[in-house]
Structures are given as structure tokens and as C-alpha cells.
Design a protein around this motif. Structure first.
Motif, mmCIF file in Angstrom:
data_model
loop_
_atom_site.group_PDB
_atom_site.id
_atom_site.type_symbol
_atom_site.label_atom_id
_atom_site.label_comp_id
_atom_site.label_asym_id
_atom_site.label_seq_id
_atom_site.Cartn_x
_atom_site.Cartn_y
_atom_site.Cartn_z
ATOM 1 N N ALA A 1 0.809 -1.222 0.000
ATOM 2 C CA ALA A 1 0.000 0.000 0.000
ATOM 3 C C ALA A 1 0.844 1.275 0.000
ATOM 4 N N GLY A 2 1.944 1.266 0.754
ATOM 5 C CA GLY A 2 2.787 2.458 0.847
ATOM 6 C C GLY A 2 3.346 2.861 -0.510
ATOM 7 N N GLY A 3 3.734 1.874 -1.293
ATOM 8 C CA GLY A 3 4.265 2.155 -2.628
ATOM 9 C C GLY A 3 3.190 2.695 -3.561
ATOM 10 N N VAL A 4 2.006 2.082 -3.518
ATOM 11 C CA VAL A 4 0.916 2.488 -4.417
ATOM 12 C C VAL A 4 0.472 3.919 -4.116
ATOM 13 N N ALA A 5 0.238 4.206 -2.829
ATOM 14 C CA ALA A 5 -0.237 5.544 -2.457
ATOM 15 C C ALA A 5 0.786 6.612 -2.841
ATOM 16 N N THR A 6 2.068 6.302 -2.683
ATOM 17 C CA THR A 6 3.108 7.277 -3.017
ATOM 18 C C THR A 6 3.087 7.588 -4.509
ATOM 19 N N LEU B 1 0.618 7.239 -6.520
ATOM 20 C CA LEU B 1 -0.638 7.922 -6.870
ATOM 21 C C LEU B 1 -0.701 9.309 -6.229
ATOM 22 N N GLU B 2 0.310 9.617 -5.404
ATOM 23 C CA GLU B 2 0.349 10.891 -4.665
ATOM 24 C C GLU B 2 -0.963 11.152 -3.929
ATOM 25 N N THR B 3 -1.400 10.137 -3.194
ATOM 26 C CA THR B 3 -2.618 10.299 -2.425
ATOM 27 C C THR B 3 -2.372 9.882 -0.981
ATOM 28 N N GLY B 4 -3.370 10.120 -0.129
ATOM 29 C CA GLY B 4 -3.220 9.793 1.285
ATOM 30 C C GLY B 4 -3.465 8.322 1.541
ATOM 31 N N LEU B 5 -2.818 7.810 2.579
ATOM 32 C CA LEU B 5 -3.003 6.414 2.962
ATOM 33 C C LEU B 5 -3.067 6.367 4.482
ATOM 34 N N THR B 6 -4.100 5.735 5.005
ATOM 35 C CA THR B 6 -4.235 5.600 6.446
ATOM 36 C C THR B 6 -3.993 4.134 6.803
ATOM 37 N N ALA B 7 -3.102 3.922 7.764
ATOM 38 C CA ALA B 7 -2.678 2.556 8.082
ATOM 39 C C ALA B 7 -3.534 1.947 9.172
ATOM 40 N N ASP B 8 -3.752 0.623 9.061
ATOM 41 C CA ASP B 8 -4.263 -0.151 10.189
ATOM 42 C C ASP B 8 -5.591 0.337 10.729
ATOM 43 N N VAL B 9 -6.494 0.619 9.805
ATOM 44 C CA VAL B 9 -7.772 1.201 10.185
ATOM 45 C C VAL B 9 -8.658 0.157 10.871
ATOM 46 N N THR B 10 -9.411 0.590 11.876
ATOM 47 C CA THR B 10 -10.311 -0.324 12.578
ATOM 48 C C THR B 10 -11.785 0.054 12.427
ATOM 49 N N GLU B 11 -12.073 1.249 11.882
ATOM 50 C CA GLU B 11 -13.469 1.641 11.628
ATOM 51 C C GLU B 11 -13.522 2.434 10.326
ATOM 52 N N LEU B 12 -14.568 2.183 9.527
ATOM 53 C CA LEU B 12 -14.728 2.901 8.261
ATOM 54 C C LEU B 12 -16.178 3.319 8.110
ATOM 55 N N SER B 13 -16.398 4.580 7.689
ATOM 56 C CA SER B 13 -17.761 4.985 7.359
ATOM 57 C C SER B 13 -17.690 6.171 6.409
ATOM 58 N N ILE B 14 -18.860 6.510 5.844
ATOM 59 C CA ILE B 14 -18.928 7.661 4.942
ATOM 60 C C ILE B 14 -19.547 8.830 5.708
ATOM 61 N N ASP B 15 -18.883 9.987 5.647
ATOM 62 C CA ASP B 15 -19.433 11.195 6.253
ATOM 63 C C ASP B 15 -20.678 11.597 5.460
ATOM 64 N N PRO B 16 -21.853 11.630 6.117
ATOM 65 C CA PRO B 16 -23.088 11.875 5.359
ATOM 66 C C PRO B 16 -23.102 13.226 4.644
ATOM 67 N N GLU B 17 -22.379 14.220 5.175
ATOM 68 C CA GLU B 17 -22.395 15.544 4.548
ATOM 69 C C GLU B 17 -21.425 15.644 3.382
ATOM 70 N N THR B 18 -20.148 15.340 3.661
ATOM 71 C CA THR B 18 -19.127 15.561 2.633
ATOM 72 C C THR B 18 -18.945 14.361 1.724
ATOM 73 N N LYS B 19 -19.484 13.217 2.127
ATOM 74 C CA LYS B 19 -19.286 11.943 1.406
ATOM 75 C C LYS B 19 -17.839 11.474 1.425
ATOM 76 N N ASN B 20 -17.032 12.076 2.304
ATOM 77 C CA ASN B 20 -15.661 11.603 2.451
ATOM 78 C C ASN B 20 -15.629 10.348 3.311
ATOM 79 N N LEU B 21 -14.569 9.575 3.122
ATOM 80 C CA LEU B 21 -14.384 8.368 3.919
ATOM 81 C C LEU B 21 -13.788 8.747 5.278
ATOM 82 N N LEU B 22 -14.428 8.287 6.347
ATOM 83 C CA LEU B 22 -13.896 8.516 7.692
ATOM 84 C C LEU B 22 -13.140 7.252 8.107
ATOM 85 N N MET B 23 -11.852 7.420 8.359
ATOM 86 C CA MET B 23 -10.995 6.267 8.666
ATOM 87 C C MET B 23 -10.475 6.407 10.095
ATOM 88 N N THR B 24 -10.861 5.491 10.956
ATOM 89 C CA THR B 24 -10.465 5.599 12.353
ATOM 90 C C THR B 24 -9.459 4.512 12.697
#
Lengths: 329, 271
Positions: free
Chosen positions: A105-110, A112-135
Motif C-alpha cells: 500500500a505504501g508504494g501504491v499511495a506514493t 498515486l500521490e494520495t493519502g493512505l491511512t494505516a491499520d484502520v479499525t473503523e470505516l464509514s462515509i461522512d453523510p455531509e461531505t461523502k468523504n471516507l472517515l478512517m479511524t
């Protein structure tokens, strides 16, 4: 249509269960985005796997089949995934936080020049912005942090095995298969596997039904012998807190928690474990938690289903005796 | 002669971390800073390889001014050159911005004398992401070999390295052409014995300071917070609440407790 991508981790045509877990949560995220779930399957002669991937909820599968991809190597895998993501522009890209997935993942995200969040334990969609919430747990699991990646796509995360349940398998489901041809060469891989030493005995903590775990309160190696006997009687595995592992009482393979394994057994026994966030992050999804601790204030009691205030050894040995009697009768 | 680069990070000792129960934020005061333990392994490996093959060790770190202490400590492992990347413009970097800053610095440092090996810890204990090593390798366009547990052989003439890396199913033996980037597992190298003369030298040493405006030419918008696609939206300590059935052994008999457990195990069809 927005696509939620799941990387299918397979070795020798065996799919890692975390990929199915991700297909499950991806369905939920795709629904909230009115999008679809796509799987990315990379390897050599991997086409027999597509049925199984559809059965677990993919609506579309991107396949790259090439000899250079016959076993996992960083550069060709990164190249294949980066190529696909640049071409088809997914909204979200999920990868299992396994040894392989974290390497990848670290190689791919780099690239693609995008963000990568490691070791996530919760995922949901923010109802307003439609962004992914990664906890994810941070600072060794002392606190939780919710991370967003608002201005770059795809939003990427590695997700721990066993955080999400495996979805129901629906036989006979099919979808679209998109096969990409790619120029890959042995030279570009840069590395070659010249040998493999399989583990003698593997501890299958992540997918165990019963885990008998011990922490600081166990006091030493001898204590773990008692837990091993109990685990054996229940056909379970032995787990441990970071403290117990770092004290050298038991090997790292047994560690449960943020820096160890995430587990979700039917029953989790926590003997002499106080229950710091870093440990809880690895076991709070267990179906049923039985905690034994001398300290009534131990945080483990707040997430336990059954809490026993008292000496762990008294409970463990009495339970062993009862199980043996039961067998004998 | 081996030309080695080691990248380290100064981290709070997470075993000593405390949380403010009211705000849910970290209490940084009084938390000791240490070199990330996996980076200590990378430094130890560098020291060992330098002794065996000759060559030189360059150590870099990015962090606040006090990270110079981590670099001074790195001198004890036989470092020849220590560099501190410190600037407010570097602050708030996520793993993408960090890998950019480190990779550009490395490219600058190896303009004349390329490195054979780039050594990183497998992950830092404060973030546990394990993303910076692979990110830097992608930018340098060199193979990355993660979770390395053993260096079996280095053939400097043929520029070949053979090493072991840990996977979930066992140990992979890998052959690669130098240069490569390695991320180090705990057992890869033991801390070397440091003679008193080296400790004294370390005490007197000071790192070179690299800032956002030089000597490396950075694209400003790729640095620090600005260059970081990920943002922390919220930090919290999870609330715990569950209906827990509590038995206290000072008031309930052990037999009753064991009966209850057996009953649960039966209900769940475990026994």
C-alpha cells in the motif's frame, strides 16, 4: 459511478480472508455513496478465483494476469495497481493490513500521490461531505484518531484482518470482468525469491474460535503453561498482552492488540490483563469476553461480558479441573 | 566499501504515554523521547556492516530541533555524517509528505556518491504505519524489502545482497541487486558495544541542519501540512460501556463462577 476498490490478496490461489471482510464493508460504503464494489485481482493464472470473489459481493473485477506476478513482489504489484488506479480512478481503495498489504500500500499511495491511512479499525462515509472517515488507534493504541483525505483520490486505507465480519457468500452471483494487459518483465521486479522456510508451527490467532489470553497479572512463563493447558482443553489458542510478550514470557506470534493481532473469537478469556486501549483495539470485537482480574477498576471490565474480580490462577485451575471432570464422566 | 544511509525518527516512549482524561489529548510533558526502537536496529545493522565491509554511514532525521539528540546518539553507532531536517514548513507532514522530504534529501546527498543501502525501521512506534520506508523506495525507484530479519550475504563486487524477510507464512529468502531499501525487524541486529572514545565523540558532535529553503531544493507545496493529503479530523479516547455481569470471588464461590463459565461455553457450542 463511484467505485470502492478492494485488493484481493491471494497466494498460490488461496484468497486471504481479509479480502472477503473488505468486500463486506465495501458493500456498505458503496451503498452510502450510491456506487459499486470492485475487486482488483493480480497474479498468475488467477481466473479460477473470480466466482468466489463475486460470491462475496464484488460487482466488477479488474484482473491483471502475468507470469511476473506469480508470487508477491513489491515493484510489479505496485506497478499493476498504480496503473489500474490511474486508469479507472476509484473513489476508495482498501487493502488488508497484512504483511503483504502493508508492504504494497505504501508504494501504491506514493506513486498515486494520495493519502493512505494505516491499520484502520473503523470505516464509514461522512453523510455531509461523502468523504471516507478512517479511524485507527494512534500512539501505540493510547488514543483513537479519525483521519480524512478530502482533496485526493483514491482515499486509501489498510484495514486490519478481523475488524469486519466476513459477509454471507451468495453462490451464482456474477458481474463484469475487466482484463488488463500489461508489459511486465523479470528485470523490473528487482528481487527474486530463492528460497522459503515455512513456519514450523503457526499460531492461528486471528481466526481462532477460542482465545485464552494472559497479561501482566500472569507473572511469568509458568503462568502461561496453565493458560496453554486451558486453551488445549478448549481447542483454542493462547493470546497475550504486549507486556507479557515484551517480558519474554511468550513469543510475539501470540500478541493481541494494536502492535499484535486483531482477533474476534467466539469467546475471549482475558486473564490478568488490565485492558489498555492498545490491547482492547485488538480484541474488542470478540463475541463474548470473559475477564478475570484482581483489580475491580481494571478497564477490561468495561468491555467484558462476564467479569470476575479475583485471582486469575484460582479461576483458571478450577476451570481446567471442571473441564477434565466433564471429559472423564 | 559500503555507502549506507540510515533514516531514524525520534518518538515519545509510548509505553509511558498518558492521556488527559478531559480533553482526550496526549500529555507530552514529562514523556521521554527515544530513538524509535526499530531504527536502533537499523543503526546497529549499519554499524555492523561498516565494521565488516568498511564504508560510511549517513544518518538523517526529520523533526523538531530537539531531535538533534537522537542524531547525537546515532554517532555512537559509528555514523560519519548526521543531518537534521528541521523547519516549521516540514511540520504536520503525513507519510506522503514525509517520504517526499526524505527522498529529496537522499537524492541530494547521493549526487556524487550513491548509497548502496537505505536502512529504515519496519515502523515507528508512535504511528505504527510502516508506510514511510516503502514510500521513499517508490520515490527513489529502488526495490524495497520489508520486515528483514537477517542479512545472509553481500557481494559488493557483483552488487548482490541475499537476505531473509518475515512473511505471515514463514521466511522468504530474497536475492536482490544493490541498491535496495530495507526495513528492519527487531531481531536483525543487536546493539553494538560502544567504546568510551566514541561516546565522548558523540557528546561533542552536532548535526548539519537542513531547512525548507536549502540546501535541498524542495517543491514547497509538497512539504509539511500543505503536502499532506490526510488530515486528522478528530482524536478521542473511546467510550466504554457494556452491560457487564460481575462476579466478585470475595462474595461468590469459585464453583458458581466455574459453573457459569461452563454454561456459557456450552451455550456457544464450544464444549
Amino acid at each position: 459511478m463511484k467505485e470502492v476498490w478492494v485488493f484481493i490478496e491471494q497466494e498460490e490461489l488461496k484468497i486471504h480472508p481479509v479480502s472477503f471482510e473488505l468486500l463486506g464493508i465495501a458493500q456498505k460504503l458503496a451503498k452510502d455513496l450510491s456506487g459499486k464494489v470492485s475487486a482488483v485481482l493480480v497474479g498468475h493464472n488467477v481466473k479460477p478465483l473470480v466466482e468466489e470473489i463475486f460470491a462475496y459481493g464484488a460487482e466488477k473485477i479488474y484482473v491483471v494476469d502475468h507470469k511476473v506476478l506469480s508470487y508477491y513482489r513489491h515493484i510489479p504489484y505496485v506497478y499493476a495497481l498504480t496503473y489500474l488506479a490511474k486508469k479507472y480512478k476509484p473513489e476508495i481503495f482498501l487493502i488488508g493490513a497484512t504483511t503483504l498489504g502493508r508492504d504494497l500500500a505504501g508504494g501504491v499511495a506514493t506513486l498515486l500521490e494520495t493519502g493512505l491511512t494505516a491499520d484502520v479499525t473503523e470505516l464509514s462515509i461522512d453523510p455531509e461531505t461523502k468523504n471516507l472517515l478512517m479511524t485507527r488507534p494512534a500512539y501505540g493504541g493510547n488514543i483513537m484518531a479519525t483521519i480524512v483525505c478530502p482533496n485526493h483520490r483514491p482515499q486509501m486505507a489498510t484495514v486490519r484482518p478481523r475488524v469486519f465480519p466476513i459477509p454471507e457468500r451468495e453462490e451464482g452471483k456474477i458481474g463484469e470482468v475487466i482484463e488488463e494487459k500489461m508489459e511486465l518483465t523479470e528485470e523490473m521486479a528487482g528481487v527474486e525469491r530463492i528460497g522459503f522456510l515455512p513456519k514450523e508451527k503457526t499460531v492461528n490467532l486471528e481466526y481462532a474460535d477460542i482465545i485464552v489470553a494472559g497479561g501482566k497479572g500472569i507473572g511469568g512463563k509458568e503462568g502461561f503453561e496453565i493458560l496453554k493447558e486451558l486453551a488445549h482443553l478448549l481447542n483454542g489458542e493462547v493470546g497475550a498482552s504486549r507486556f507479557a510478550v515484551e517480558s519474554g514470557w511468550i513469543s510475539y506470534e501470540h500478541q493481541v492488540g494494536q502492535t499484535g493481532k486483531t482477533v474476534r473469537p467466539k469467546v475471549y478469556f482475558a486473564f490478568g490483563i488490565s485492558g489498555a486501549i492498545q490491547h482492547r483495539a485488538g480484541m474488542q470485537n470478540s463475541d463474548f469476553i470473559i475477564a478475570v482480574n484482581i483489580d475491580p477498576e481494571a478497564p477490561i471490565f468495561k468491555i467484558a461480558d462476564l467479569g470476575i474480580i479475583g485471582d486469575w490462577k484460582e479461576v483458571a485451575t478450577a476451570l481446567i479441573r471442571a473441564l477434565k471432570n466433564r471429559r472423564g464422566s | 566499501m559500503l555507502n549506507i544511509l540510515v533514516s531514524i525518527k525520534q518518538v515519545p516512549d509510548t509505553t509511558n504515554i498518558r492521556i488527559n482524561p478531559e480533553t482526550g489529548t496526549l500529555i507530552r510533558e514529562g514523556v521521554p523521547s527515544i530513538i524509535n526502537p526499530y531504527d536502533v536496529v537499523a543503526l546497529s545493522l549499519a554499524c555492523y556492516l561498516k565494521n565488516q565491509f568498511g564504508g560510511s554511514i549517513t544518518v538523517i532525521t526529520m523533526g523538531p530541533p530537539q531531535a538533534r539528540l537522537a542524531l547525537k546518539e546515532a554517532m555512537e553507532f559509528g555514523a560519519d555524517r548526521i543531518i537534521l531536517l528541521t523547519d516549521r514548513k516540514f511540520a504536520g507532514a503525513d507519510t506522503l509528505a514525509t517520504s517526499y522530504t526524505l527522498a529529496e534529501t537522499i537524492k541530494y546527498l547521493e549526487r556524487e556518491n550513491p548509497f548502496h543501502l537505505y536502512l529504515f525501521g519496519k515502523q515507528a512506534i508512535d504511528g505504527d504505519t510502516a508506510q514511510v520506508g516503502p514510500g521513499v523506495a517508490a520515490r527513489l525507484k529502488v526495490p524495497v524489502i520489508t520486515y528483514v530479519t537477517k542479512i545472509e550475504n553481500i557481494d559488493l563486487k557483483e552488487k548482490i545482497i541475499i537476505l531473509h524477510r518475515k512473511t505471515e507464512k514463514g521466511v522468504e529468502i530474497i536475492k536482490a541487486k544493490l541498491p535496495v531499501l530495507i526495513t528492519c525487524e527487531k531481531d536483525l541486529a543487536k546493539s553494538p558495544f560502544v567504546p568510551l572514545s566514541e561516546i565522548l565523540k558523540a557528546v561533542k558532535s552536532e548535526p548539519e541542519i537542513f531547512a525548507a529553503d536549502g540546501p535541498v531544493k524542495f517543491e514547497r507545496e509538497k512539504l509539511g501540512l500543505k503536502g499532506s493529503p490526510t488530515q486528522v479530523k478528530k482524536v478521542f479516547t473511546p467510550e466504554l460501556k457494556k452491560d457487564t455481569l460481575i462476579y466478585d470471588l470475595s462474595t461468590t464461590s469459585i464453583d458458581e463462577v466455574v459453573m457459569k463459565i461452563i454454561h456459557i461455553l456450552e451455550e456457544k457450542k464450544i464444549i
